[in-house]
Design a protein around this motif. Structure first.
Motif, PDB file in Angstrom:
ATOM      1  N   ASP A   1       0.832  -1.201   0.000  1.00 36.89           N
ATOM      2  CA  ASP A   1       0.000   0.000   0.000  1.00 36.89           C
ATOM      3  C   ASP A   1       0.872   1.259   0.000  1.00 36.89           C
ATOM      4  O   ASP A   1       2.067   1.209  -0.295  1.00 36.89           O
ATOM      5  CB  ASP A   1      -0.952  -0.031   1.190  1.00 36.89           C
ATOM      6  N   SER A   2       0.261   2.379   0.369  1.00 36.86           N
ATOM      7  CA  SER A   2       0.937   3.673   0.269  1.00 36.86           C
ATOM      8  C   SER A   2       2.141   3.808   1.194  1.00 36.86           C
ATOM      9  O   SER A   2       3.029   4.629   0.938  1.00 36.86           O
ATOM     10  CB  SER A   2      -0.053   4.807   0.573  1.00 36.86           C
TER      11      SER A   2
ATOM     12  N   ASN B   1      -1.265   3.345  -3.484  1.00 32.88           N
ATOM     13  CA  ASN B   1      -2.112   3.944  -2.448  1.00 32.88           C
ATOM     14  C   ASN B   1      -3.425   3.185  -2.275  1.00 32.88           C
ATOM     15  O   ASN B   1      -4.085   2.830  -3.262  1.00 32.88           O
ATOM     16  CB  ASN B   1      -2.468   5.394  -2.803  1.00 32.88           C
ATOM     17  N   GLY B   2      -3.794   2.946  -1.041  1.00 31.76           N
ATOM     18  CA  GLY B   2      -5.135   2.472  -0.727  1.00 31.76           C
ATOM     19  C   GLY B   2      -5.452   1.050  -1.088  1.00 31.76           C
ATOM     20  O   GLY B   2      -6.606   0.625  -0.963  1.00 31.76           O
ATOM     21  N   ARG B   3      -4.471   0.271  -1.501  1.00 24.83           N
ATOM     22  CA  ARG B   3      -4.772  -1.081  -1.951  1.00 24.83           C
ATOM     23  C   ARG B   3      -4.684  -2.093  -0.817  1.00 24.83           C
ATOM     24  O   ARG B   3      -3.909  -1.942   0.128  1.00 24.83           O
ATOM     25  CB  ARG B   3      -3.840  -1.505  -3.084  1.00 24.83           C
TER      26      ARG B   3
ATOM     27  N   ASN C   1      -5.242  -1.523   4.510  1.00 24.61           N
ATOM     28  CA  ASN C   1      -6.517  -1.299   3.839  1.00 24.61           C
ATOM     29  C   ASN C   1      -7.412  -2.528   3.821  1.00 24.61           C
ATOM     30  O   ASN C   1      -8.614  -2.406   3.549  1.00 24.61           O
ATOM     31  CB  ASN C   1      -6.260  -0.799   2.413  1.00 24.61           C
TER      32      ASN C   1
ATOM     33  N   LYS D   1     -10.420  -2.079   6.113  1.00 21.09           N
ATOM     34  CA  LYS D   1     -11.468  -1.100   5.810  1.00 21.09           C
ATOM     35  C   LYS D   1     -12.816  -1.804   5.636  1.00 21.09           C
ATOM     36  O   LYS D   1     -13.282  -2.037   4.513  1.00 21.09           O
ATOM     37  CB  LYS D   1     -11.096  -0.308   4.553  1.00 21.09           C
TER      38      LYS D   1
ATOM     39  N   ARG E   1     -12.264  -3.568  -0.785  1.00 22.79           N
ATOM     40  CA  ARG E   1     -10.951  -3.747  -0.177  1.00 22.79           C
ATOM     41  C   ARG E   1     -10.945  -4.667   1.038  1.00 22.79           C
ATOM     42  O   ARG E   1      -9.941  -5.314   1.321  1.00 22.79           O
ATOM     43  CB  ARG E   1     -10.375  -2.379   0.240  1.00 22.79           C
TER      44      ARG E   1
END
Length: 237
Positions: free
Chosen positions: A8-9, A44-46, A77, A80, A86
């Motif tokens: 991720d990020s 990002n955000g994965r 993530n 989430k 995700r």
């Protein structure tokens, strides 16, 4: 040989437009031996799920080859729960996705190493606390069961942060007042994402931990306990 990175990020390679944000994958090449290339595919955000569903892992599978390595760090993530695109369950779909990454990497003759999510900069009574729920332990349990190396960056970063303290470790993150950096004129109070100094600290933790294992990926990294020999005579002005 190439070390591919997925995550991720917190691991992502950021361009100048995001400066000073720096994923730890962005500085890992400072710790490698000559001839080792780093390809950072973190985004990002994965999560483990979205990275597969968006076919980002397919990009790697199309070129990874025997002798290459893959470092996998997800969890931020996957937790989430409000986002079905995700979210994964720690001891079911999350571990299933980890197994998919491992199986496909092995199928292509490459070698995978896992890393738990780095900590967020969150303190309670002077102690950096876990914000990732069961995901770090779920990854550790999967790796123990299947025989894969797992570097517990979550614990390593929490321990480091607690040792250094809340104020001193703010310098590792995107925490700064307005007008410090032109990309963020309004300033930032981001306790998840790293700046360059933080990325270096994470890489040092990762490499030191890897060098204490018997995993063959350790051959890619320099020994941080050795002093580099420099021909100072040739560096005179």
């Amino acid at each position: 040989m190439t070390i591919y990175m997925i995550g991720d990020s917190t691991m992502k390679f950021n361009n100048f437009l995001r400066y000073p944000q720096t994923g730890w994958g962005q500085t890992l090449d400072l710790f490698t031996k000559p001839g080792v290339l780093i390809e950072d595919h973190a985004e990002n955000g994965r999560s483990t799920k979205s990275f597969i569903d968006e076919k980002r892992f397919d990009v790697i599978l199309n070129k990874i080859k025997p002798g290459d390595y893959l470092i996998c760090q997800f969890g931020h993530n996957d937790e989430k729960i409000q986002d079905p695109l995700r979210y994964t369950e720690p001891y079911s779909s999350y571990q299933q996705n980890l197994k998919y990454y491992a199986d496909m990497t092995k199928k292509h003759g490459a070698h995978i190493v896992f890393a738990t999510s780095i900590t967020r900069h969150k303190f309670i009574d002077g102690v950096c606390v876990n914000t990732h729920g069961d995901y770090p332990q779920a990854m550790i349990d999967f790796c123990n069961k299947e025989g894969y190396t797992c570097i517990d960056l979550n614990k390593l970063t929490m321990d480091l942060y607690t040792k250094l303290g809340e104020e001193k470790t703010k310098k590792f993150h995107m925490i700064f007042p307005p007008n410090t950096y032109k990309n963020y004129p309004e300033g930032k109070d981001d306790h998840s994402h790293l700046v360059y100094e933080g990325a270096l600290a994470i890489c040092e933790l990762f490499v030191n931990a890897i060098n204490k294992t018997n995993d063959k990926i350790k051959e890619c990294f320099i020994d941080l306990q050795q002093k580099e020999e420099i021909d100072w005579h040739m560096l005179k002005d």
